[in-house]
Design a protein around this motif. Structure first.
Motif, PDB file in Angstrom:
ATOM      1  N   ILE A  12       0.758  -1.555  -0.008  1.00  0.00           N
ATOM      2  CA  ILE A  12       0.089  -0.209  -0.102  1.00  0.00           C
ATOM      3  C   ILE A  12       0.771   1.084   0.002  1.00  0.00           C
ATOM      4  CG2 ILE A  12      -1.518   1.454   1.823  1.00  0.00           C
ATOM      5  CD1 ILE A  12      -2.867  -1.320   2.019  1.00  0.00           C
ATOM      6  N   LEU A  13       2.061   1.824   0.869  1.00  0.00           N
ATOM      7  CA  LEU A  13       2.944   2.277   1.067  1.00  0.00           C
ATOM      8  C   LEU A  13       3.439   2.745  -0.531  1.00  0.00           C
ATOM      9  CD1 LEU A  13       4.263   4.377   2.665  1.00  0.00           C
ATOM     10  CD2 LEU A  13       5.643   2.872   3.181  1.00  0.00           C
ATOM     11  N   ALA A  14       4.067   1.931  -1.033  1.00  0.00           N
ATOM     12  CA  ALA A  14       4.683   1.691  -2.878  1.00  0.00           C
ATOM     13  C   ALA A  14       3.786   3.174  -2.901  1.00  0.00           C
ATOM     14  CB  ALA A  14       5.005   0.540  -3.832  1.00  0.00           C
ATOM     15  N   GLU A  15       2.492   1.842  -3.705  1.00  0.00           N
ATOM     16  CA  GLU A  15       0.802   2.918  -4.084  1.00  0.00           C
ATOM     17  C   GLU A  15       0.632   4.246  -3.279  1.00  0.00           C
ATOM     18  OE1 GLU A  15      -0.302   1.125  -7.151  1.00  0.00           O
ATOM     19  OE2 GLU A  15       1.251  -0.434  -6.582  1.00  0.00           O
ATOM     20  N   LEU A  16       0.828   4.446  -2.434  1.00  0.00           N
ATOM     21  CA  LEU A  16       0.240   5.683  -1.893  1.00  0.00           C
ATOM     22  C   LEU A  16       1.685   6.508  -2.759  1.00  0.00           C
ATOM     23  CD1 LEU A  16      -0.316   5.614   1.762  1.00  0.00           C
ATOM     24  CD2 LEU A  16      -2.123   6.306   0.131  1.00  0.00           C
ATOM     25  N   ARG A  17       3.007   6.618  -1.997  1.00  0.00           N
ATOM     26  CA  ARG A  17       4.094   6.954  -2.728  1.00  0.00           C
ATOM     27  C   ARG A  17       4.049   7.690  -5.020  1.00  0.00           C
ATOM     28  NH1 ARG A  17       8.366   3.204  -0.687  1.00  0.00           N
ATOM     29  NH2 ARG A  17       8.327   3.468   1.162  1.00  0.00           N
ATOM     30  N   ILE A  18       3.573   7.222  -5.752  1.00  0.00           N
ATOM     31  CA  ILE A  18       3.368   7.153  -6.554  1.00  0.00           C
ATOM     32  C   ILE A  18       1.476   7.758  -7.349  1.00  0.00           C
ATOM     33  CG2 ILE A  18       4.300   5.179  -7.727  1.00  0.00           C
ATOM     34  CD1 ILE A  18       2.122   3.966  -8.294  1.00  0.00           C
ATOM     35  N   GLY A  19       0.986   8.118  -5.607  1.00  0.00           N
ATOM     36  CA  GLY A  19      -0.089   8.497  -5.733  1.00  0.00           C
ATOM     37  C   GLY A  19      -1.374   8.069  -6.575  1.00  0.00           C
ATOM     38  N   GLU A  20      -1.434   7.107  -5.977  1.00  0.00           N
ATOM     39  CA  GLU A  20      -3.104   6.157  -6.128  1.00  0.00           C
ATOM     40  C   GLU A  20      -3.568   6.509  -5.205  1.00  0.00           C
ATOM     41  OE1 GLU A  20      -3.920   3.722  -8.717  1.00  0.00           O
ATOM     42  OE2 GLU A  20      -1.936   3.637  -9.758  1.00  0.00           O
ATOM     43  N   GLU A  21      -4.726   6.841  -5.711  1.00  0.00           N
ATOM     44  CA  GLU A  21      -6.112   6.704  -4.997  1.00  0.00           C
ATOM     45  C   GLU A  21      -6.863   5.905  -4.398  1.00  0.00           C
ATOM     46  OE1 GLU A  21      -8.043   9.281  -5.521  1.00  0.00           O
ATOM     47  OE2 GLU A  21      -6.758  10.329  -6.355  1.00  0.00           O
ATOM     48  N   ARG A  22      -7.279   5.438  -3.187  1.00  0.00           N
ATOM     49  CA  ARG A  22      -7.276   4.571  -2.208  1.00  0.00           C
ATOM     50  C   ARG A  22      -8.428   3.559  -3.189  1.00  0.00           C
ATOM     51  NH1 ARG A  22     -12.322   2.554  -0.010  1.00  0.00           N
ATOM     52  NH2 ARG A  22     -11.722   2.127   2.043  1.00  0.00           N
ATOM     53  N   LEU A  44      -4.269   0.181   5.529  1.00  0.00           N
ATOM     54  CA  LEU A  44      -4.169   0.981   4.586  1.00  0.00           C
ATOM     55  C   LEU A  44      -3.783   2.858   5.600  1.00  0.00           C
ATOM     56  CD1 LEU A  44      -4.363   3.491   2.732  1.00  0.00           C
ATOM     57  CD2 LEU A  44      -6.967   3.688   2.660  1.00  0.00           C
ATOM     58  N   LYS A  45      -4.236   2.339   7.120  1.00  0.00           N
ATOM     59  CA  LYS A  45      -4.261   3.415   7.932  1.00  0.00           C
ATOM     60  C   LYS A  45      -3.092   3.506   9.035  1.00  0.00           C
ATOM     61  CE  LYS A  45      -5.957   4.267  13.007  1.00  0.00           C
ATOM     62  NZ  LYS A  45      -6.348   3.984  13.924  1.00  0.00           N
ATOM     63  N   ILE A  46      -1.709   2.585   8.353  1.00  0.00           N
ATOM     64  CA  ILE A  46      -0.611   2.508   9.081  1.00  0.00           C
ATOM     65  C   ILE A  46       0.051   3.115   7.625  1.00  0.00           C
ATOM     66  CG2 ILE A  46       1.468   0.723   9.546  1.00  0.00           C
ATOM     67  CD1 ILE A  46      -0.958  -1.380  11.277  1.00  0.00           C
ATOM     68  N   LYS A  48      -0.657   4.776   6.219  1.00  0.00           N
ATOM     69  CA  LYS A  48      -0.649   6.488   5.449  1.00  0.00           C
ATOM     70  C   LYS A  48       0.217   7.057   6.930  1.00  0.00           C
ATOM     71  CE  LYS A  48      -5.043   7.029   3.039  1.00  0.00           C
ATOM     72  NZ  LYS A  48      -6.606   8.128   3.167  1.00  0.00           N
ATOM     73  N   GLU A  49       0.138   6.852   7.898  1.00  0.00           N
ATOM     74  CA  GLU A  49       0.868   7.306   8.811  1.00  0.00           C
ATOM     75  C   GLU A  49       2.463   6.762   8.972  1.00  0.00           C
ATOM     76  OE1 GLU A  49       0.282   4.987  12.570  1.00  0.00           O
ATOM     77  OE2 GLU A  49      -1.803   5.926  13.322  1.00  0.00           O
ATOM     78  N   ARG A  50       3.251   5.899   7.906  1.00  0.00           N
ATOM     79  CA  ARG A  50       4.324   6.053   7.702  1.00  0.00           C
ATOM     80  C   ARG A  50       4.698   6.624   6.057  1.00  0.00           C
ATOM     81  NH1 ARG A  50       5.782  -0.661   7.734  1.00  0.00           N
ATOM     82  NH2 ARG A  50       5.611  -0.515   9.651  1.00  0.00           N
ATOM     83  N   PHE A  51       3.439   7.226   4.974  1.00  0.00           N
ATOM     84  CA  PHE A  51       3.796   7.959   4.159  1.00  0.00           C
ATOM     85  C   PHE A  51       4.226   8.901   4.637  1.00  0.00           C
ATOM     86  CE2 PHE A  51       2.207  10.684   0.524  1.00  0.00           C
ATOM     87  CZ  PHE A  51       3.032  10.469   0.027  1.00  0.00           C
ATOM     88  N   TYR A  52       3.492   9.899   5.552  1.00  0.00           N
ATOM     89  CA  TYR A  52       3.742  10.935   6.413  1.00  0.00           C
ATOM     90  C   TYR A  52       4.228  11.814   6.611  1.00  0.00           C
ATOM     91  CZ  TYR A  52       2.762  15.245   9.522  1.00  0.00           C
ATOM     92  OH  TYR A  52       2.704  16.212   9.778  1.00  0.00           O
ATOM     93  N   VAL A  53       4.753  10.458   7.332  1.00  0.00           N
ATOM     94  CA  VAL A  53       6.309  10.448   8.442  1.00  0.00           C
ATOM     95  C   VAL A  53       7.978  11.019   7.535  1.00  0.00           C
ATOM     96  CG1 VAL A  53       8.285   9.624   9.609  1.00  0.00           C
ATOM     97  CG2 VAL A  53       6.219   9.467  10.733  1.00  0.00           C
ATOM     98  N   GLU A  54       7.546  10.163   6.557  1.00  0.00           N
ATOM     99  CA  GLU A  54       8.708  10.022   5.079  1.00  0.00           C
ATOM    100  C   GLU A  54       8.250  10.940   4.290  1.00  0.00           C
ATOM    101  OE1 GLU A  54       7.687   7.555   2.035  1.00  0.00           O
ATOM    102  OE2 GLU A  54       8.623   5.503   3.285  1.00  0.00           O
ATOM    103  N   SER A  55       7.411  11.730   4.013  1.00  0.00           N
ATOM    104  CA  SER A  55       6.874  12.940   3.185  1.00  0.00           C
ATOM    105  C   SER A  55       7.602  13.657   3.904  1.00  0.00           C
ATOM    106  CB  SER A  55       5.826  13.813   3.366  1.00  0.00           C
ATOM    107  OG  SER A  55       4.840  12.362   2.344  1.00  0.00           O
ATOM    108  N   GLU A  56       7.353  13.985   5.570  1.00  0.00           N
ATOM    109  CA  GLU A  56       7.903  14.644   6.451  1.00  0.00           C
ATOM    110  C   GLU A  56       9.777  14.855   6.732  1.00  0.00           C
ATOM    111  OE1 GLU A  56       6.095  18.034   8.709  1.00  0.00           O
ATOM    112  OE2 GLU A  56       4.994  17.038   6.777  1.00  0.00           O
ATOM    113  N   SER A  57      10.063  14.680   6.314  1.00  0.00           N
ATOM    114  CA  SER A  57      11.303  13.903   6.723  1.00  0.00           C
ATOM    115  C   SER A  57      12.187  14.467   5.278  1.00  0.00           C
ATOM    116  CB  SER A  57      11.693  12.106   6.592  1.00  0.00           C
ATOM    117  OG  SER A  57      11.539  11.568   8.031  1.00  0.00           O
ATOM    118  N   ILE A  58      11.194  14.089   4.225  1.00  0.00           N
ATOM    119  CA  ILE A  58      11.526  15.039   3.113  1.00  0.00           C
ATOM    120  C   ILE A  58      11.897  15.955   2.790  1.00  0.00           C
ATOM    121  CG2 ILE A  58      11.067  14.718   0.165  1.00  0.00           C
ATOM    122  CD1 ILE A  58      10.591  11.674   0.847  1.00  0.00           C
TER     123      ILE A  58
END
Length: 66
Positions: A12-22, A44-46, A48-58
């Motif tokens: 799911i995280l990989a899909e979020l990274r490429i901008g896929e919709e739910r 998905l909840k988990i 999204k949390e990881r995606f947010y942390v990655e995005s903030e780090s970047i």
């Protein structure tokens, strides 16, 4: 966390990274893992949390460069 759960979250995280919709991620997830919508939403909840942390780090790293 179990290895299969981690694998699903990473999928799911990989899909979020490429901008896929739910909806698109859900379709791929249920096809690949045969999981329920509830299972997907939990993963998905988990993810999204990881995606947010990655995005903030970047974002912070980019601020330091500028």
């Amino acid at each position: 966390m179990k290895a299969d759960q981690e694998k699903q979250i990473n999928f799911i995280l990989a899909e979020l990274r490429i901008g896929e919709e739910r909806a698109n991620i859900l379709q791929k997830f249920t096809k690949t893992y045969k999981g329920s919508v509830k299972t997907f939403d939990n993963r998905l909840k988990i993810a999204k949390e990881r995606f947010y942390v990655e995005s903030e780090s970047i974002r912070k790293a980019n601020e330091n460069i500028l």
